[in-house]
Design a protein around this motif. Structure first.
Motif, PDB file in Angstrom:
ATOM      1  N   ASP A   1     -40.670 -27.136  14.222  1.00 39.06           N
ATOM      2  CA  ASP A   1     -40.924 -28.505  13.793  1.00 39.06           C
ATOM      3  C   ASP A   1     -41.993 -28.534  12.702  1.00 39.06           C
ATOM      4  O   ASP A   1     -42.905 -27.706  12.670  1.00 39.06           O
ATOM      5  CB  ASP A   1     -41.421 -29.345  14.977  1.00 39.06           C
TER       6      ASP A   1
ATOM      7  N   GLY B   1     -30.027 -31.348   8.476  1.00 30.10           N
ATOM      8  CA  GLY B   1     -29.481 -32.036   9.634  1.00 30.10           C
ATOM      9  C   GLY B   1     -29.414 -33.535   9.453  1.00 30.10           C
ATOM     10  O   GLY B   1     -28.687 -34.225  10.174  1.00 30.10           O
TER      11      GLY B   1
ATOM     12  N   SER C   1     -38.492 -32.927  13.085  1.00 24.91           N
ATOM     13  CA  SER C   1     -37.722 -31.729  13.409  1.00 24.91           C
ATOM     14  C   SER C   1     -37.478 -30.846  12.185  1.00 24.91           C
ATOM     15  O   SER C   1     -37.205 -31.332  11.076  1.00 24.91           O
ATOM     16  CB  SER C   1     -36.376 -32.122  14.018  1.00 24.91           C
TER      17      SER C   1
ATOM     18  N   ASP D   1     -26.049 -34.386  11.041  1.00 29.63           N
ATOM     19  CA  ASP D   1     -26.510 -34.370  12.432  1.00 29.63           C
ATOM     20  C   ASP D   1     -26.529 -32.959  13.007  1.00 29.63           C
ATOM     21  O   ASP D   1     -26.419 -32.768  14.225  1.00 29.63           O
ATOM     22  CB  ASP D   1     -25.630 -35.273  13.316  1.00 29.63           C
ATOM     23  N   GLY D   2     -26.656 -31.974  12.110  1.00 26.32           N
ATOM     24  CA  GLY D   2     -26.686 -30.587  12.550  1.00 26.32           C
ATOM     25  C   GLY D   2     -28.089 -30.106  12.833  1.00 26.32           C
ATOM     26  O   GLY D   2     -29.044 -30.884  12.883  1.00 26.32           O
ATOM     27  N   LYS D   3     -28.222 -28.808  12.986  1.00 31.33           N
ATOM     28  CA  LYS D   3     -29.509 -28.221  13.362  1.00 31.33           C
ATOM     29  C   LYS D   3     -30.256 -27.637  12.187  1.00 31.33           C
ATOM     30  O   LYS D   3     -31.380 -27.145  12.343  1.00 31.33           O
ATOM     31  CB  LYS D   3     -29.291 -27.156  14.443  1.00 31.33           C
TER      32      LYS D   3
ATOM     33  N   SER E   1     -35.614 -18.949  10.317  1.00 32.94           N
ATOM     34  CA  SER E   1     -35.571 -20.268  10.949  1.00 32.94           C
ATOM     35  C   SER E   1     -36.954 -20.889  10.870  1.00 32.94           C
ATOM     36  O   SER E   1     -37.941 -20.209  10.597  1.00 32.94           O
ATOM     37  CB  SER E   1     -35.124 -20.163  12.407  1.00 32.94           C
TER      38      SER E   1
ATOM     39  N   SER F   1     -34.933 -29.318  11.840  1.00 34.42           N
ATOM     40  CA  SER F   1     -33.495 -29.417  11.555  1.00 34.42           C
ATOM     41  C   SER F   1     -33.225 -30.186  10.271  1.00 34.42           C
ATOM     42  O   SER F   1     -32.133 -30.081   9.705  1.00 34.42           O
ATOM     43  CB  SER F   1     -32.778 -30.097  12.726  1.00 34.42           C
ATOM     44  N   TYR F   2     -34.211 -30.964   9.792  1.00 34.57           N
ATOM     45  CA  TYR F   2     -34.013 -31.731   8.565  1.00 34.57           C
ATOM     46  C   TYR F   2     -34.135 -30.871   7.311  1.00 34.57           C
ATOM     47  O   TYR F   2     -33.929 -31.355   6.208  1.00 34.57           O
ATOM     48  CB  TYR F   2     -35.010 -32.888   8.504  1.00 34.57           C
TER      49      TYR F   2
ATOM     50  N   ARG G   1     -30.606 -18.744  10.573  1.00 34.96           N
ATOM     51  CA  ARG G   1     -29.542 -18.814   9.580  1.00 34.96           C
ATOM     52  C   ARG G   1     -29.634 -17.601   8.664  1.00 34.96           C
ATOM     53  O   ARG G   1     -30.729 -17.141   8.318  1.00 34.96           O
ATOM     54  CB  ARG G   1     -29.660 -20.082   8.738  1.00 34.96           C
TER      55      ARG G   1
ATOM     56  N   SER H   1     -33.420 -25.181  11.936  1.00 34.95           N
ATOM     57  CA  SER H   1     -34.137 -25.090  13.206  1.00 34.95           C
ATOM     58  C   SER H   1     -33.583 -23.978  14.086  1.00 34.95           C
ATOM     59  O   SER H   1     -34.183 -23.639  15.107  1.00 34.95           O
ATOM     60  CB  SER H   1     -34.072 -26.427  13.958  1.00 34.95           C
ATOM     61  N   VAL H   2     -32.438 -23.430  13.718  1.00 39.21           N
ATOM     62  CA  VAL H   2     -31.887 -22.241  14.370  1.00 39.21           C
ATOM     63  C   VAL H   2     -31.748 -21.154  13.314  1.00 39.21           C
ATOM     64  O   VAL H   2     -31.738 -21.424  12.119  1.00 39.21           O
ATOM     65  CB  VAL H   2     -30.522 -22.534  15.034  1.00 39.21           C
TER      66      VAL H   2
END
Length: 625
Positions: free
Chosen positions: A534, A569, A543, A573-575, A531, A545-546, A581, A578-579
């Motif tokens: 930022d 993301g 973020s 619009d997901g994460k 993961s 998440s992008y 995987r 950033s989490v």
């Protein structure tokens, strides 16, 4: 209006800043004589500090204008002014000192400035700004010490020639950094006038450092005002800022470098100051407060702790050799620049006061810092006013010989004394520092010409246990795109992102491959996941998440299967990443062997992202039962 600049594959998004200041007030003309003008570094790349002397105690300022608007020597009527501060000089100097801080500079701009007041301006002097992000060079000069030879005119000529030679070879150098000892005698203004004679010191910012020959009077502080300066008693050798001595520690951030400058004349509490402990606390506090604003940390002070000439065995050098290195290693300092010993030395990478890597060889052209490795450099005389010969190591541990080269001290990779003027050039690059000692005078002893290299080393930084990822966001110009992938030393460089449909910036690349080997008889399952946090550049961020990816098997083996694709993301619009995987895994009972896992990276950044150099860290986790 937002503007953008592509700069060497580094993220460079930002705000265009117009020069601002108070309109020029209508001063009554005065007859003050203005002298000793010097351009100094500011608190950041958008500032400069100008210092000068005045024969009269009048209200004065700095006036600034873009060079293109100065016609026939006349500044435009709306040229901003910056009010000066100052006070009376000590009696031996006479007159008054003034300084003013220029703020709000714009990048890529040629300026002219002058000091004084309406009806009594000095000559106009030029300087230029460059890109406020990315690569740059600075030059480091050891001990001009004007007057040390006994002939001020000769010392001035040598110093002026070194400035001319070094800046002719490096016209885009952005800082001129002092190793201390500007003059031989602290309050002798004839020596200061000789030191300041070159107009190069009005065109390039001088980064002042206090030497032992500067500290014994107020002329240093009168001539050279510095940013963010702490003038507490702890940073004065006698503990008394009001006395006829100079002192103080200061710091500034220039582009992606945190510079910290120390008054190493204050090293023992028995003198009255805070000693080395105060400096250690100061460096620690500054790095903790401002280290996140930069990618490099450079310390500058006068008294070299790893040198090779007359001062190598001084008792204070031995004390500081114990007091400083562990803190510097722990804080992630990259480079320490020193003077005082009038000889050139380049240390091995030093960690906690010991050679960091036993395999590093004398004179290695490329070194890898690893965790805690710090490079220490001592610069020889820039004026030729005085040289010290190299001394021999002794049997003591602190000054013992190098087993790989017994004529050297154990801590020095390179020692050199040719009795010829030199300067040090430092190239600050995306993922390396290049440090070179360059001859500014021909060396009779070595038979080498002006401009030839005495020593050169590339320092590769440590990126931690994870993988740092860098991306460049470019100028938003329709139809333009360009990016490179240049992974080196664990840096995953996504290059310069490409503006897409005027909506977002896009960049792609690959992680450094991860090899998984499993030879266990149990054939237990395993998984690799990762993961990111930022993407940040000082106080700017977007973020993690992008960032998305598509895992793949570069080399099959160990029963490896790839994890699922993860979209940016921005798309869903997901994460994103950033989490945690999954990159790859193997089930119970898989074959033994080795697999190499890779992943294609897909980064899509909203179009409103600010200009900057952004980095994040890919944290990798391995699990197995």
């Amino acid at each position: 209006m937002r503007t953008h600049l592509i700069r060497n594959g580094a993220v460079v998004l930002g705000m265009a800043v117009a020069v601002s200041g108070l309109g020029a007030p209508a001063y009554a003309a005065d007859s003050a004589t203005l002298s000793a003008v010097v351009l100094g570094v500011g608190a950041n790349e958008t500032q400069r500090i100008v210092s000068w002397y005045s024969s009269a105690d009048t209200t004065q300022s700095v006036q600034l204008a873009p060079a293109a608007s100065v016609v026939g020597g006349e500044f435009p009527a709306n040229a901003p002014t910056f009010a000066a501060l100052g006070s009376a000089n000590i009696a031996s100097s006479g007159g008054y000192n003034r300084h003013a801080t220029i703020t709000g500079l714009a990048e890529h701009t040629a300026y002219q400035y002058r000091v004084g007041s309406e009806g009594n301006w000095s000559a106009a002097y030029p300087f230029k700004t460059q890109d406020f992000e990315g690569d740059y060079d600075f030059l480091f000069y050891g001990d001009p010490q004007i007057g040390a030879s006994g002939n001020v005119a000769n010392d001035q000529a040598g110093w002026t020639d070194t400035l001319d030679v070094s800046l002719a070879a490096n016209p885009n150098a952005e800082l001129l950094v002092s190793g201390g000892d500007q003059v031989e005698t602290a309050n002798t203004e004839a020596q200061w006038n000789a030191f300041l004679a070159s107009d190069k010191l009005r065109q390039y910012p001088w980064v002042a450092t206090i030497g032992n020959h500067d500290v014994g009077g107020k002329a240093y502080e009168q001539h050279l005002y510095t940013p963010n300066t702490d003038r507490s008693g702890s940073y004065y050798s006698n503990g008394n800022p009001a006395s006829n001595t100079s002192g103080g520690n200061y710091w500034y951030v220039y582009k992606d470098t945190l510079f910290i400058d120390l008054n190493s004349n204050s090293y023992a509490t028995s003198q009255g100051g805070g000693g080395d402990a105060a400096h250690v606390k100061y460096v620690t506090d500054v790095v903790k407060q401002h280290g996140a604003e930069a990618k490099w940390t450079v310390l500058v002070y006068h008294h070299s702790i790893y040198s090779a000439a007359a001062h190598a065995k001084d008792s204070d050098a031995k004390v500081r050799r114990v007091d400083f290195p562990t803190t510097f290693s722990d804080l992630g300092v990259d480079l320490v620049l020193q003077g005082h010993d009038h000889v050139y030395t380049r240390s091995y990478l030093i960690k906690n006061g010991q050679k960091a890597n036993s395999d590093e060889q004398p004179g290695d052209a490329e070194v890898f810092a690893g965790p805690g490795g710090v490079l220490y450099v001592t610069s020889n005389s820039a004026s030729g006013s005085k040289y010290y010969d190299i001394t021999k190591p002794d049997a003591s541990g602190t000054n013992g010989p190098d087993p790989l080269k017994p004529a050297n001290y154990w801590y020095n990779s390179v020692q050199n004394q040719e009795h010829a003027r030199t300067y040090v050039k430092v190239e600050v690059r995306n993922d390396k520092l290049v440090v070179a000692n360059v001859r500014s005078a021909a060396s009779t002893e070595a038979g080498q010409p002006v401009g030839s290299i005495v020593d050169k080393v590339t320092v590769r930084p440590y990126h931690g246990d994870g993988q740092q990822i860098q991306v460049g966001v470019p100028t938003a110009v329709p139809g333009e795109f360009g990016w490179t992938i240049d992974g080196h030393n664990d840096l995953v460089d996504l290059g310069t992102a490409v503006e897409t449909n005027g909506e977002y910036f896009a960049a792609t690349g690959k992680i450094n491959p991860i090899k998984v080997s499993d030879s266990r008889r149990s054939l237990s399952p395993w998984s690799i996941s990762a993961s990111v946090g930022d993407f940040t550049d000082a106080d700017k961020k977007f973020s993690g998440s992008y960032l998305g990816w598509g895992p793949y098997l570069a080399t099959a083996g160990a029963g490896a299967e790839t994890g699922a694709d993860v979209a940016s993301g921005y798309d869903d619009d997901g994460k994103g990443l950033s989490v945690s995987r999954g990159l790859g895994y193997a089930e119970q009972g898989h074959a033994r062997g080795t697999a190499v896992l890779g992943a294609d990276l897909d980064l899509k950044i909203p179009g409103e992202a600010e200009k900057g150099n952004y980095r994040t860290t890919l944290t990798i986790t391995a699990l197995s039962s």
